[in-house]
Design a protein around this motif. Structure first.
Motif, mmCIF file in Angstrom:
data_model
loop_
_atom_site.group_PDB
_atom_site.id
_atom_site.type_symbol
_atom_site.label_atom_id
_atom_site.label_comp_id
_atom_site.label_asym_id
_atom_site.label_seq_id
_atom_site.Cartn_x
_atom_site.Cartn_y
_atom_site.Cartn_z
ATOM 1 N N VAL A 178 8.424 2.076 1.492
ATOM 2 C CA VAL A 178 8.389 3.370 0.803
ATOM 3 C C VAL A 178 6.987 3.981 0.743
ATOM 4 N N TRP A 179 6.012 3.312 1.317
ATOM 5 C CA TRP A 179 4.606 3.713 1.174
ATOM 6 C C TRP A 179 4.320 5.134 1.634
ATOM 7 N N HIS A 180 4.634 5.439 2.882
ATOM 8 C CA HIS A 180 4.252 6.731 3.467
ATOM 9 C C HIS A 180 4.839 7.907 2.681
ATOM 10 N N ASP A 181 6.143 7.867 2.443
ATOM 11 C CA ASP A 181 6.788 8.971 1.724
ATOM 12 C C ASP A 181 6.259 9.091 0.290
ATOM 13 N N THR A 182 6.023 7.961 -0.348
ATOM 14 C CA THR A 182 5.498 7.971 -1.714
ATOM 15 C C THR A 182 4.101 8.579 -1.745
ATOM 16 N N LYS A 183 3.252 8.186 -0.803
ATOM 17 C CA LYS A 183 1.884 8.726 -0.760
ATOM 18 C C LYS A 183 1.915 10.238 -0.543
ATOM 19 N N GLN A 184 2.771 10.690 0.344
ATOM 20 C CA GLN A 184 2.879 12.127 0.599
ATOM 21 C C GLN A 184 3.353 12.860 -0.657
ATOM 22 N N GLY A 185 4.323 12.274 -1.354
ATOM 23 C CA GLY A 185 4.818 12.881 -2.591
ATOM 24 C C GLY A 185 3.756 12.953 -3.672
ATOM 25 N N ILE A 186 2.944 11.926 -3.773
ATOM 26 C CA ILE A 186 1.857 11.902 -4.759
ATOM 27 C C ILE A 186 0.805 12.943 -4.418
ATOM 28 N N ARG A 187 0.441 13.054 -3.163
ATOM 29 C CA ARG A 187 -0.540 14.076 -2.756
ATOM 30 C C ARG A 187 -0.051 15.468 -3.138
ATOM 31 N N GLU A 188 1.245 15.725 -2.874
ATOM 32 C CA GLU A 188 1.811 17.044 -3.184
ATOM 33 C C GLU A 188 1.916 17.256 -4.691
ATOM 34 N N ALA B 107 -5.514 8.736 -4.351
ATOM 35 C CA ALA B 107 -4.163 8.846 -3.791
ATOM 36 C C ALA B 107 -3.619 7.470 -3.422
ATOM 37 N N LEU B 108 -4.468 6.630 -2.865
ATOM 38 C CA LEU B 108 -4.031 5.278 -2.491
ATOM 39 C C LEU B 108 -3.699 4.439 -3.717
ATOM 40 N N GLN B 109 -4.541 4.514 -4.741
ATOM 41 C CA GLN B 109 -4.273 3.717 -5.940
ATOM 42 C C GLN B 109 -3.003 4.197 -6.641
ATOM 43 N N LEU B 110 -2.824 5.519 -6.752
ATOM 44 C CA LEU B 110 -1.605 6.049 -7.361
ATOM 45 C C LEU B 110 -0.366 5.650 -6.553
ATOM 46 N N THR B 111 -0.501 5.620 -5.242
ATOM 47 C CA THR B 111 0.612 5.203 -4.390
ATOM 48 C C THR B 111 0.925 3.735 -4.619
ATOM 49 N N TRP B 112 -0.109 2.919 -4.720
ATOM 50 C CA TRP B 112 0.115 1.493 -4.995
ATOM 51 C C TRP B 112 0.850 1.325 -6.321
ATOM 52 N N LEU B 113 0.384 2.014 -7.361
ATOM 53 C CA LEU B 113 1.019 1.920 -8.674
ATOM 54 C C LEU B 113 2.477 2.363 -8.624
#
Length: 167
Positions: A125-135, A150-156
């Protein structure tokens, strides 16, 4: 749940001769820091396509950047004995080494690939989650501390998602 300390490095380009132009991090408490890197005399490579991405000119770095030594000293003091994570380990390791080499120092911390912390479920789920967080947060790309955030928020978020899914 303690999130990893994330380090991100923006560079003058890719490949041979490229060097760090901005270093940023987010610590486990969520505090962010970044610094533009003043180009060392030996660093000559400049990619105009990379400049378009990170929106920082070489002249701006010369005028406003911190020396490699000042940045290396700050990182060593802040993270001595700790492990920092990056999503671009190979390139970031090379650029970090370049910074420390011209500073005449060695890192007092370890740099590791963020992927070693990710479960198979997180990777899915990493890629889609990271994109969603950036947006969702309106996070600009190609600025070191913001990319680290963005990376830390995606990890969380992926930890939360995969933990909830496993329950």
């Amino acid at each position: 749940m303690n999130p990893p300390i994330i380090l991100d490095i923006e560079a003058s380009g890719f490949g041979v001769g490229s060097y760090p132009i901005e270093i940023g991090y987010i610590d486990a408490a969520g505090a962010m820091w970044s610094a533009q890197v003043q180009p060392h005399a030996e660093w000559e490579h400049w990619d105009h396509e990379a400049e378009k991405l990170h929106q920082q000119s070489r002249q701006e770095l010369v005028q406003h950047g911190q020396t490699a030594r000042a940045i290396a000293m700050h990182l060593n003091k802040t993270f001595a004995g700790q492990t920092l994570y990056t999503d671009g380990w190979y390139q970031d390791f090379v650029w970090l080494h370049s910074l420390y080499e011209v500073a005449g120092m060695s890192p007092a911390f370890k740099l590791e690939d963020l992927s070693v912390l990710l479960t198979a479920e997180q990777k899915t789920v990493w890629h889609d989650t990271k994109q969603g967080i950036r947006e969702a947060f309106g996070l600009q790309q190609h600025r070191a501390a913001i990319d680290a955030k963005a990376l830390q928020l995606t990890w969380l978020k992926t930890m939360e998602m995969t933990t909830a899914f496993a329950s």
